[in-house]
Design a protein around this motif. Structure first.
Motif, PDB file in Angstrom:
ATOM      1  N   GLU B  11      47.380 -30.394   1.972  1.00 31.72           N
ATOM      2  CA  GLU B  11      48.705 -30.036   1.697  1.00 31.72           C
ATOM      3  C   GLU B  11      49.343 -28.847   2.475  1.00 31.72           C
ATOM      4  N   ASP B  12      48.514 -27.803   2.580  1.00 29.99           N
ATOM      5  CA  ASP B  12      49.135 -26.586   3.232  1.00 29.99           C
ATOM      6  C   ASP B  12      49.403 -27.079   4.606  1.00 29.99           C
ATOM      7  N   VAL B  13      48.725 -27.955   5.301  1.00 32.53           N
ATOM      8  CA  VAL B  13      48.959 -28.273   6.850  1.00 32.53           C
ATOM      9  C   VAL B  13      50.159 -29.167   6.735  1.00 32.53           C
ATOM     10  N   SER B  16      53.476 -27.364   6.234  1.00 34.77           N
ATOM     11  CA  SER B  16      53.843 -26.496   7.285  1.00 34.77           C
ATOM     12  C   SER B  16      54.385 -27.094   8.458  1.00 34.77           C
ATOM     13  N   TRP B  17      54.587 -28.472   8.371  1.00 33.55           N
ATOM     14  CA  TRP B  17      54.988 -29.301   9.452  1.00 33.55           C
ATOM     15  C   TRP B  17      56.489 -28.791   9.590  1.00 33.55           C
ATOM     16  N   GLU B  21      58.198 -32.600  13.299  1.00 37.35           N
ATOM     17  CA  GLU B  21      56.755 -33.101  13.159  1.00 37.35           C
ATOM     18  C   GLU B  21      56.643 -33.953  12.188  1.00 37.35           C
ATOM     19  N   VAL B  25      55.664 -37.895  12.472  1.00 36.27           N
ATOM     20  CA  VAL B  25      54.240 -38.695  11.685  1.00 36.27           C
ATOM     21  C   VAL B  25      54.929 -39.974  10.842  1.00 36.27           C
ATOM     22  N   MET B  49      55.046 -35.996  -4.906  1.00 30.25           N
ATOM     23  CA  MET B  49      55.362 -34.579  -4.668  1.00 30.25           C
ATOM     24  C   MET B  49      54.119 -33.634  -4.611  1.00 30.25           C
ATOM     25  N   PRO B  50      54.455 -32.449  -4.130  1.00 30.32           N
ATOM     26  CA  PRO B  50      53.351 -31.551  -3.902  1.00 30.32           C
ATOM     27  C   PRO B  50      52.758 -31.185  -5.135  1.00 30.32           C
ATOM     28  N   THR B  51      51.269 -30.876  -5.003  1.00 28.93           N
ATOM     29  CA  THR B  51      50.521 -30.665  -6.358  1.00 28.93           C
ATOM     30  C   THR B  51      51.183 -29.554  -7.043  1.00 28.93           C
TER      31      THR B  51
END
Lengths: 425, 123
Positions: B11-13, B16-17, B21, B25, B49-51
Motif C-alpha cells: 500500500e505504501d508503494v 506513493s505513485w 503512474e 497502471v 479504500m486504503p487500510t
C-alpha cells in the motif's frame, strides 16, 4: 511500470521507516540521512538484478546501518577497507532484521522523526521545509520551488534548522503515553501546516505548491497508520482529503477565486471525497470530538451537497458552535456567521460579527463577509466601505480581484451579492 | 467454476505513485478487464479504500470493534461479502450479525469500496 519507477516508489515509501530507525541507531540526523542515501545507491545496484526485497525498508535499514558502521570504523582506524564486500548474502540478513524490528518500534521511531521536525523554536515555514526534506525526501530544489526562493537560500534555511534541531536533544527512549500524545498533536499540527502551505497558495504559486497538499496527505496517512484508533488523526486525514478534493474547482482558468457555491462540483475528486467521508464516519463513532474532526465534518457536509442549495447550513452552524466552544477564536465565529446568515438571515449574522471588529480589524475576510452581509441587507453604501477595506487588506491579487468583482456587481445592479463562508473556496 | 482473484501489493508503494503512474497502471489493467468483459467472463470488480479506512469486527461472544485492518496472519481469507450500507455503523452492525451467526474465531474486516463495477458476465 519500469524498474526504475518501481524502485523510486519503493525508496520513497520506505524512507520514513528507514530514516527514523537509522536515526535511533545513530542518534544523529546527518549520519542517518547519509546512511539512507548510501543504502539507496546500493539498492539501485542490487534490486534491478536480484529483484525487490520482501521488505524494502528493512533491507535499507540493514544495509544503511552496515555502511555507516563501516565508515565510522574506517575513520577510526584511519585506513581504507574494501567497500563492496561488506555486505554478504543480503537476502537472509534482511529477513532477520525484518523479524527484529516490529511494528511498535517503527511507530515510535517515525513519530520521533516527525516530532524532531516540529521543534517549537523553528518558525512554521522551517518546520515544513525540514519535514519535506527529511521525512518526505523531497529535494532541496523541489522545496525551494514550492517556497519561491532560490535553491541556495533553501539549503541554508534547512541547514540552519537542522542545527537547532540537533541542539534540541529529543529523548530517544520509548516515550510514555502522555509524551506520545503530545508528540502526536505537534506532528498533526505540522502536517496541517504543510497542507495549508499548499492549499492557501494562489496565482502563480498555486501550481508550484500543489504537491505540498499531496505530501501532507501522505504524511497524514503515515500518522494514521501509526495511530489507527485516534479519531483526531482520522479527522485530520479526512479534512485534508475533503479540502484537497476541491482543488481543481477552486480557481478558474485565469487563476481567479471561485467561491464554493459557484464551483463546478463535477470537478471535485469523488474518490478523495469518498475516502474523507469514510474516515469522518469512522472518527465520529468514537464520540471524542476534536477540532480536526469538527472541521472535517463541516467539509463533509459541503462535499455531500450535490447542489449548493442542498447544503445543510443548520448542521454547519451547530458544528461551528461546537468548534467555537473547543477553540474560541474570532475567525471561527466569523465562519459561523456565514452559516448563520443562511439559516437565520443576514441581520443575525451581522449582529454576530460586529463585536469581532476590534480583533479582526486587519483581517481581509472579515470585511469581505461584512460587505456581503450588508449588501444582502440592502445597505449598499456601507457595503462599499467594507469592500474597500477588504481590498486594502487583500493578501493576494486574486483576493483583491474577487472583492472588486463583488463591488462591480454592487454598482451594476445594487442587488443582492453572493457570500460564502469567510474563506472557503 | 468461478474464481476470485485477490490483489495484494504494498500500500505504501501504491500510495506513493504519482497521478501519471497510477493512470498508466490502471490503463494497462483495464485492457485486460475489457477483454474479459467481452468474453462475458468478468464478474464484479472492486478497488478497496486504503487500510487506514478499515474497521475490524473480531468475533467473540460479543463481537469487538477495532479500528484498523485485520492484521493477524494465523487466519486466512475465506470469503467476502459486498453489502450496501447507509453508514459505517450499519456496516458494523451487519458484520456483528454475521459474527454472531458464525461464532468461531476469526474476524470481519470492513473496507469501504473506492470503485465498484458490478460486471455482466460470470453469473
Amino acid at each position: 511500470m519500469t524498474d526504475l519507477a518501481w524502485i523510486d516508489a519503493a525508496l520513497t515509501s520506505a524512507r520514513p521507516r528507514a530514516v527514523s530507525t537509522l536515526l535511533r541507531y545513530f542518534r544523529d540526523l546527518d549520519t542517518a540521512e547519509e546512511a539512507f542515501q548510501d543504502a539507496c545507491l546500493r539498492a539501485l545496484q542490487h534490486w534491478p538484478q536480484n529483484g525487490p526485497p520482501r521488505d524494502p525498508a528493512a533491507w535499507l535499514i540493514f544495509v544503511g546501518r552496515n555502511i555507516a558502521i563501516d565508515a565510522a570504523r574506517r575513520r577510526g582506524k584511519q585506513e581504507t577497507l574494501p567497500a563492496e564486500d561488506v555486505i554478504s548474502d543480503l537476502s537472509d540478513a534482511e529477513a532477520e532484521v525484518a523479524e527484529q524490528i516490529d511494528g511498535s518500534d517503527y511507530r515510535d521511531d517515525i513519530l520521533r522523526l516527525l516530532f524532531i521536525c516540529c521543534h517549537p523554536e523553528l518558525p512554521a515555514t522551517q518546520q515544513i521545509a525540514v519535514a519535506l526534506r527529511i521525512v518526505s525526501g523531497l529535494s532541496v530544489k523541489q522545496i525551494a520551488r514550492a517556497f519561491l526562493v532560490s535553491e541556495s537560500a533553501m539549503e541554508q534555511r534547512i541547514t540552519r534548522a537542522k542545527s537547532s534541531m540537533a541542539a534540541a536533544d529529543v529523548a530517544f527512549e520509548t516515550p510514555g503515553a502522555v509524551e506520545r500524545a503530545e508528540r502526536r498533536a505537534a506532528v498533526a499540527t505540522m502536517v496541517y501546516l504543510v497542507f495549508n502551505e499548499g492549499y492557501s497558495a494562489q496565482g502563480a504559486a498555486a501550481a508550484a505548491r500543489a504537491p505540498l497538499c499531496d505530501e501532507a496527505i501522505r504524511l497524514a496517512r503515515l500518522l494514521l497508520r501509526l495511530f489507527p484508533g485516534e479519531p483526531e488523526i482520522m479527522g485530520l486525514m479526512a479534512l485534508l482529503l475533503l479540502q484537497h478534493a476541491r482543488s481543481s474547482a477552486r480557481f478558474d482558468t485565469d487563476g481567479a477565486i471561485v467561491l464554493l457555491e459557484d464551483q463546478d462540483r463535477s470537478l471535485w475528486n469523488r474518490e478523495m471525497i469518498a475516502e474523507g467521508l469514510a474516515l469522518i464516519d469512522k472518527a465520529m463513532r468514537h464520540k471524542r470530538r476534536g477540532p480536526y474532526q469538527l472541521q472535517a465534518a463541516i467539509a463533509a457536509l459541503h462535499a455531500r451537497a450535490a447542489q449548493p442549495e442542498e447544503t445543510d447550513w443548520a448542521q454547519i452552524d451547530l458544528l461551528y458552535a461546537a468548534l467555537e466552544r473547543l477553540q474560541p477564536s474570532p475567525v471561527i465565529t466569523l465562519n459561523r456567521a456565514v452559516a448563520v446568515a443562511k439559516v437565520r438571515g443576514p441581520a443575525a449574522a451581522l449582529a454576530m460579527i460586529e463585536p469581532l471588529a476590534p480583533r479582526l480589524s486587519g483581517y481581509f475576510h472579515f470585511f469581505g463577509v461584512k460587505g456581503a452581509l450588508l449588501l444582502q441587507l440592502g445597505r449598499a453604501r456601507e457595503a462599499r466601505i467594507a469592500f474597500d477595506q477588504a481590498i486594502a487588506l487583500a493578501n493576494t491579487a486574486a483576493e483583491a480581484a474577487h472583492i472588486r468583482m463583488q463591488l462591480d456587481r454592487l454598482i451594476k445592479d445594487n442587488g443582492p451579492g453572493g457570500d460564502a463562508e469567510a474563506r472557503r473556496h | 467454476m468461478l474464481y476470485a482473484i485477490l490483489c495484494y501489493d504494498s500500500e505504501d508503494v501504491v500510495g506513493s505513485w504519482s497521478k501519471q503512474e497510477e493512470d498508466a497502471v490502471m490503463a494497462k489493467l483495464s485492457v485486460v478487464q475489457e477483454k474479459l468483459a467481452k468474453q462475458g467472463r468478468l464478474g464484479p470488480v472492486a478497488r478497496l479504500m486504503p487500510t487506514t479506512a478499515a474497521t475490524t469486527v473480531r468475533k467473540a461472544r460479543e463481537p469487538v470493534v477495532l479500528d484498523g485492518p485485520f492484521a493477524e496472519t494465523k487466519e486466512q481469507l475465506l470469503g467476502f461479502y459486498i453489502v450496501d450500507c447507509a453508514s459505517l455503523d450499519e456496516a458494523i452492525e451487519t458484520a456483528q450479525d454475521l459474527a454472531r451467526a458464525s461464532s468461531t474465531a476469526g474476524a470481519y474486516e470492513i473496507r469501504p469500496l473506492l470503485l465498484f463495477r458490478p460486471g455482466a458476465g460470470a453469473a
